[in-house]
Design a protein around this motif. Structure first.
Motif, PDB file in Angstrom:
ATOM      1  N   LEU A  73       0.837  -1.203   0.000  1.00  0.00           N
ATOM      2  CA  LEU A  73       0.000   0.000   0.000  1.00  0.00           C
ATOM      3  C   LEU A  73       0.871   1.252   0.000  1.00  0.00           C
ATOM      4  N   ARG A  74       1.931   1.263   0.793  1.00  0.00           N
ATOM      5  CA  ARG A  74       2.843   2.408   0.817  1.00  0.00           C
ATOM      6  C   ARG A  74       3.466   2.611  -0.567  1.00  0.00           C
ATOM      7  N   GLN A  75       3.930   1.520  -1.174  1.00  0.00           N
ATOM      8  CA  GLN A  75       4.551   1.631  -2.499  1.00  0.00           C
ATOM      9  C   GLN A  75       3.550   2.120  -3.552  1.00  0.00           C
ATOM     10  N   ALA A  76       2.315   1.640  -3.479  1.00  0.00           N
ATOM     11  CA  ALA A  76       1.289   2.097  -4.431  1.00  0.00           C
ATOM     12  C   ALA A  76       1.021   3.592  -4.249  1.00  0.00           C
ATOM     13  N   LYS A  77       0.890   4.027  -3.024  1.00  0.00           N
ATOM     14  CA  LYS A  77       0.639   5.456  -2.751  1.00  0.00           C
ATOM     15  C   LYS A  77       1.803   6.334  -3.200  1.00  0.00           C
ATOM     16  N   ASN A 112       5.514   3.683  -6.689  1.00  0.00           N
ATOM     17  CA  ASN A 112       6.701   2.855  -6.904  1.00  0.00           C
ATOM     18  C   ASN A 112       6.501   1.697  -7.871  1.00  0.00           C
ATOM     19  N   PHE A 113       5.251   1.334  -8.170  1.00  0.00           N
ATOM     20  CA  PHE A 113       5.005   0.260  -9.136  1.00  0.00           C
ATOM     21  C   PHE A 113       4.914   0.868 -10.528  1.00  0.00           C
ATOM     22  N   SER A 114       5.617   0.271 -11.491  1.00  0.00           N
ATOM     23  CA  SER A 114       5.569   0.791 -12.858  1.00  0.00           C
ATOM     24  C   SER A 114       4.335   0.301 -13.613  1.00  0.00           C
ATOM     25  N   THR A 173      -0.927  -0.764  -9.184  1.00  0.00           N
ATOM     26  CA  THR A 173      -1.200   0.400  -8.328  1.00  0.00           C
ATOM     27  C   THR A 173      -2.691   0.574  -8.122  1.00  0.00           C
ATOM     28  N   LEU A 174      -3.451   0.540  -9.194  1.00  0.00           N
ATOM     29  CA  LEU A 174      -4.895   0.749  -9.096  1.00  0.00           C
ATOM     30  C   LEU A 174      -5.566  -0.364  -8.294  1.00  0.00           C
ATOM     31  N   GLY A 175      -5.174  -1.606  -8.520  1.00  0.00           N
ATOM     32  CA  GLY A 175      -5.767  -2.721  -7.782  1.00  0.00           C
ATOM     33  C   GLY A 175      -5.534  -2.603  -6.286  1.00  0.00           C
ATOM     34  N   ILE A 176      -4.309  -2.274  -5.901  1.00  0.00           N
ATOM     35  CA  ILE A 176      -3.984  -2.123  -4.480  1.00  0.00           C
ATOM     36  C   ILE A 176      -4.785  -0.973  -3.877  1.00  0.00           C
ATOM     37  N   LEU A 177      -4.806   0.164  -4.555  1.00  0.00           N
ATOM     38  CA  LEU A 177      -5.518   1.329  -4.019  1.00  0.00           C
ATOM     39  C   LEU A 177      -7.029   1.111  -3.968  1.00  0.00           C
ATOM     40  N   MET A 178      -7.582   0.440  -4.976  1.00  0.00           N
ATOM     41  CA  MET A 178      -9.029   0.168  -4.972  1.00  0.00           C
ATOM     42  C   MET A 178      -9.394  -0.785  -3.838  1.00  0.00           C
TER      43      MET A 178
END
Length: 183
Positions: free
Chosen positions: A158-162, A165-167, A172-177
């Protein structure tokens, strides 16, 4: 051109003709002629895609990610498991299959939502699922698929997505959703 008053504009483009420029194993590319809202004609190049799934797979407090080399960008990426829909396959069946092929696990799936990956030139829709209560049940990966499975803590993911850090956008969207649904 942005409209400044409250009167709604008709923004729809009408398809007039369609030419298949390329027909591959995964993608088809069309060159379409459209009529614009002002009556003029324009050309649209459109990538047709069968659709895909992506899975935010949680093994306890860890997120399962797959590391694989992506030829178009000439680098390895860390991504949530994902794959394309086969003809006649439902997104849920595809998600369960892809999860097993890429991570070796199956689990309880919950639908998170869907999004268009690049609507400016492609009709690819990605269906997002979460997977929990994972059980080891591997399937053989595709012959042209080479990947390794990595675990990172949900907190770190979650920290990396925010932090961007993911290319890979679907990761990123899946983690944040999913994080939004857990709040």
């Amino acid at each position: 051109m942005a409209q400044k008053n409250a009167t709604p504009l008709n923004l729809r483009e009408e398809g007039l003709s369609q030419e298949t420029v390329f027909k591959g194993r995964l993608l088809h590319i069309n060159r379409d002629t459209v009529r614009l809202p002002n009556g003029a004609e324009a050309t649209r190049e459109v990538v047709r895609h069968p659709g895909a799934v992506a899975i935010v797979a949680l093994a306890g407090d860890d997120l399962l990610l797959v590391k694989q080399y992506r030829y178009p960008i000439d680098q390895e990426t860390l991504e949530i498991p994902a794959g394309k829909l086969e003809p006649g396959e439902t997104p849920e069946i595809c998600a369960q299959r892809e999860l097993r092929e890429e991570t070796g696990y199956r689990g309880r799936l919950d639908y998170i939502g869907k999004f268009y990956s690049t609507p400016g030139f492609s009709d690819e829709i990605v269906h997002l699922f979460s997977a929990e209560e994972l059980i080891w049940a591997p399937l053989t990966a595709d012959d042209d698929e080479f990947l390794s499975v990595e675990r990172i803590s949900w907190t770190d993911a979650l920290r990396q997505a925010k932090n961007g850090n993911f290319s890979d956008a679907k990761t990123t969207l899946g983690i944040l959703m999913l994080a939004g649904k857990k709040e």
